[in-house]
Design a protein around this motif. Sequence first.
Motif, PDB file in Angstrom:
ATOM      1  N   LEU A 133      10.409  -6.894  13.295  1.00  0.00           N
ATOM      2  CA  LEU A 133       9.316  -6.169  12.644  1.00  0.00           C
ATOM      3  C   LEU A 133       8.291  -7.144  12.068  1.00  0.00           C
ATOM      4  N   GLU A 134       8.763  -8.218  11.429  1.00  0.00           N
ATOM      5  CA  GLU A 134       7.847  -9.213  10.842  1.00  0.00           C
ATOM      6  C   GLU A 134       7.005  -9.888  11.935  1.00  0.00           C
ATOM      7  N   TRP A 135       7.625 -10.162  13.090  1.00  0.00           N
ATOM      8  CA  TRP A 135       6.879 -10.740  14.215  1.00  0.00           C
ATOM      9  C   TRP A 135       5.791  -9.777  14.667  1.00  0.00           C
ATOM     10  N   SER A 136       6.166  -8.492  14.795  1.00  0.00           N
ATOM     11  CA  SER A 136       5.196  -7.479  15.241  1.00  0.00           C
ATOM     12  C   SER A 136       4.026  -7.383  14.274  1.00  0.00           C
ATOM     13  N   ILE A 137       4.340  -7.410  12.972  1.00  0.00           N
ATOM     14  CA  ILE A 137       3.285  -7.339  11.954  1.00  0.00           C
ATOM     15  C   ILE A 137       2.379  -8.562  12.067  1.00  0.00           C
TER      16      ILE A 137
ATOM     17  N   ARG B 114      -7.547  -3.189   9.536  1.00  0.00           N
ATOM     18  CA  ARG B 114      -6.541  -2.128   9.692  1.00  0.00           C
ATOM     19  C   ARG B 114      -5.655  -2.062   8.454  1.00  0.00           C
ATOM     20  N   LYS B 115      -5.617  -0.909   7.787  1.00  0.00           N
ATOM     21  CA  LYS B 115      -4.766  -0.799   6.598  1.00  0.00           C
ATOM     22  C   LYS B 115      -3.299  -0.665   7.002  1.00  0.00           C
ATOM     23  N   LEU B 116      -2.415  -0.951   6.055  1.00  0.00           N
ATOM     24  CA  LEU B 116      -0.984  -0.991   6.351  1.00  0.00           C
ATOM     25  C   LEU B 116      -0.450   0.322   6.903  1.00  0.00           C
ATOM     26  N   ALA B 117      -0.953   1.454   6.386  1.00  0.00           N
ATOM     27  CA  ALA B 117      -0.481   2.758   6.873  1.00  0.00           C
ATOM     28  C   ALA B 117      -0.780   2.900   8.366  1.00  0.00           C
TER      29      ALA B 117
ATOM     30  N   ALA C 175       0.879   2.375  14.182  1.00  0.00           N
ATOM     31  CA  ALA C 175       0.701   1.705  15.476  1.00  0.00           C
ATOM     32  C   ALA C 175       2.005   1.062  15.951  1.00  0.00           C
ATOM     33  N   LEU C 176       2.785   0.561  15.000  1.00  0.00           N
ATOM     34  CA  LEU C 176       4.063  -0.085  15.349  1.00  0.00           C
ATOM     35  C   LEU C 176       5.194   0.929  15.511  1.00  0.00           C
ATOM     36  N   GLY C 177       4.950   2.182  15.086  1.00  0.00           N
ATOM     37  CA  GLY C 177       6.009   3.188  15.121  1.00  0.00           C
ATOM     38  C   GLY C 177       7.126   2.835  14.153  1.00  0.00           C
ATOM     39  N   ALA C 178       6.744   2.211  13.037  1.00  0.00           N
ATOM     40  CA  ALA C 178       7.728   1.737  12.047  1.00  0.00           C
ATOM     41  C   ALA C 178       7.592   2.511  10.746  1.00  0.00           C
ATOM     42  N   ASP C 179       8.657   2.495   9.952  1.00  0.00           N
ATOM     43  CA  ASP C 179       8.658   3.141   8.650  1.00  0.00           C
ATOM     44  C   ASP C 179       7.699   2.387   7.727  1.00  0.00           C
TER      45      ASP C 179
END
Length: 199
Positions: free
Chosen positions: A107-111, A119-122, A127-131
């Motif tokens: 997840l950290e790599w994707s971010i 692009r805001k975090l929400a 976009a990542l399909g993450a929580d």
Amino acid sequence: GLEEPLGRCLQQQGLISPVDLVKLFRHQLQVGLYCLFALEAGQFSFLPNVPLPYQEMTGLSKEASAVVLEGLQQLKQDQRREENLPQPDSYFWRTSLELPLYQLSPLEWSILEQVSPSRKLADLARALGADLLEVRYACARLAKLGLIAPCEGPIAMPQPSLVGTSKASGANNLGETREPVKPSLVSRLSMLLRSIREK
């Protein structure tokens, strides 16, 4: 059928230690009860004459008032932790294009690959399909490592120009070229700005 808590039976036969039984009891409270305190709305009902689930019981118990107090304390701690996280409408930029020397989660790599000051975090989480909460935790860690930094956003990032190409605007016809900003320079600049802000 078994009419005694399974946890007590296993402890009597020496198959589970008292310490592990207490851990299991705490886990049951955490998963089955304490998380309910975080709900802002919902419905529930009491079902009479439901057979006791002996196979799921540890045999340990705690007073209802003590359980409620613990649940509320836990909720307060969780909210305090969440308050320190980046907000869903915050913006971040990557401080360096160099590969990090730290071990990162997928997840950290994707971010790191997709974070943008426009692009805001929400939106990033979507976009990542993450929580979203997981993304906020991951961003907090990446910021602590100095790999990303908060910005006032949204900022429209200029498209990087290629080395050796002339300026598109006809204002200057001297064949001037644009050099891309080196990632190490950006990294040093962000560290300098951060140290000034901390003083």
